[in-house]
Design an enzyme around this catalytic site. Sequence first.
Site, PDB file in Angstrom:
ATOM      1  N   ALA A  98     114.717   6.886  74.930  1.00 33.12           N
ATOM      2  CA  ALA A  98     114.366   6.655  73.534  1.00 33.12           C
ATOM      3  C   ALA A  98     114.367   7.933  72.704  1.00 33.12           C
ATOM      4  O   ALA A  98     114.713   7.918  71.528  1.00 33.12           O
ATOM      5  CB  ALA A  98     113.006   5.967  73.449  1.00 33.12           C
ATOM      6  N   VAL A 140     110.464   8.702  79.949  1.00 32.75           N
ATOM      7  CA  VAL A 140     111.800   9.211  79.630  1.00 32.75           C
ATOM      8  C   VAL A 140     112.697   8.090  79.100  1.00 32.75           C
ATOM      9  O   VAL A 140     113.567   8.342  78.258  1.00 32.75           O
ATOM     10  CB  VAL A 140     112.445   9.853  80.875  1.00 32.75           C
ATOM     11  CG1 VAL A 140     113.887  10.267  80.598  1.00 32.75           C
ATOM     12  CG2 VAL A 140     111.625  11.049  81.336  1.00 32.75           C
ATOM     13  N   GLU A 141     112.467   6.878  79.539  1.00 32.92           N
ATOM     14  CA  GLU A 141     113.363   5.774  79.178  1.00 32.92           C
ATOM     15  C   GLU A 141     112.941   5.097  77.871  1.00 32.92           C
ATOM     16  O   GLU A 141     113.287   5.564  76.792  1.00 32.92           O
ATOM     17  CB  GLU A 141     113.460   4.792  80.345  1.00 32.92           C
ATOM     18  CG  GLU A 141     114.081   5.461  81.584  1.00 32.92           C
ATOM     19  CD  GLU A 141     114.215   4.530  82.762  1.00 32.92           C
ATOM     20  OE1 GLU A 141     114.885   3.485  82.620  1.00 32.92           O
ATOM     21  OE2 GLU A 141     113.659   4.840  83.838  1.00 32.92           O
ATOM     22  N   MET A 142     112.121   4.052  77.929  1.00 31.73           N
ATOM     23  CA  MET A 142     111.757   3.340  76.704  1.00 31.73           C
ATOM     24  C   MET A 142     110.423   3.810  76.129  1.00 31.73           C
ATOM     25  O   MET A 142     110.107   3.536  74.975  1.00 31.73           O
ATOM     26  CB  MET A 142     111.782   1.839  76.966  1.00 31.73           C
ATOM     27  CG  MET A 142     113.188   1.375  77.365  1.00 31.73           C
ATOM     28  SD  MET A 142     113.311  -0.303  78.003  1.00 31.73           S
ATOM     29  CE  MET A 142     113.483  -1.220  76.492  1.00 31.73           C
TER      30      MET A 142
END
Length: 328
Positions: A98, A140-142
């Site tokens: 994100a 780190v992702e969403m």
Amino acid sequence: MLKQIFTPFLIVITLFSLVFCGPSEETKEIQGKAKQIIGALPEKMPGSENDSEKLITLGKKLYFEKKLSLNETQSCNSCHNIEGKSAGVDNLPTSPGAFGKNGDRNSPTVLNAGFHLAQFWDGRAADLKAQAKGPILNPVEMAMPSEKEVLKRMNEDSEYPRLFAEAFPNDKNPVTYDNLAGAIAAFERTLVTSSRFDDFVKGDYKALSKAEQAGFKSFLAAGCTSCHSGNLLGGNSYRKVGLVNEYKTEDLGRFNLTKKSEDKFVFKVPSLRNITLTGPYFHDGKVATIEEAVQKMAYHQLGINLSEEETKKIVLFLGTLADKNRVN
């Protein structure tokens, strides 16, 4: 004069034999091995028999929902793109989250994922439902801060409360994080692919060309099925990367999960279904082409050096594993 008469005649006879005389004994033998050693992919994933249309509809909407990321820029589809002819990946070495930071591993395809023995490269999620819960809360992702914040967004939306109630009619409070992940998993269970190789296994002898059949023979002869076995051609076991010849990587694989020394550099064996569409390759995404991937796997896992000719044959066969709806 005789040559002029007989040449067209021979051509007609040859075409007649190809159309009406059926497959050669060699083709029958290759098809028998394909059926016995690999087999066709089932038409439905385990658990899909319990998935209602309303559950799948909710899951599909959630799969593309960017509200599941903190800054509303990412959805499941961002890293596992299934739109158009995309093969459930973003075709990047590693995927940006994100806020632009990349993850440590290559994003595997979501196509056919529900057939695998577990999810993620290290197998840390038992199934699709468990997998769906991870990226949403991963910083780190969403990057969503909590399940509570996720559910707050769902409840404040104009459509989701109704869609959850329709998908989970027996639940007093249907908008839960567990139900959210379950719905995404239900949609992902619909992502089953069908290939020309499956047609060949099922008895369509013309589905694979002679060259592709020869590629399958080369695949078997090289020993690739020692890891890439079953109808997924992988996805059903764990192996050390660099089993025979070292593969340099700092990623310790399943060891980070199990803390067992024997699990150092061990990863889930990827399925070869759609493999020609899902590059770059390996857990680190550092191998750009399918040709390089085949040669490196042969060297690191089997201890053999494939010639360019043998590599091309195997790659030609691997192309038959691609979803017929996703190839040009």
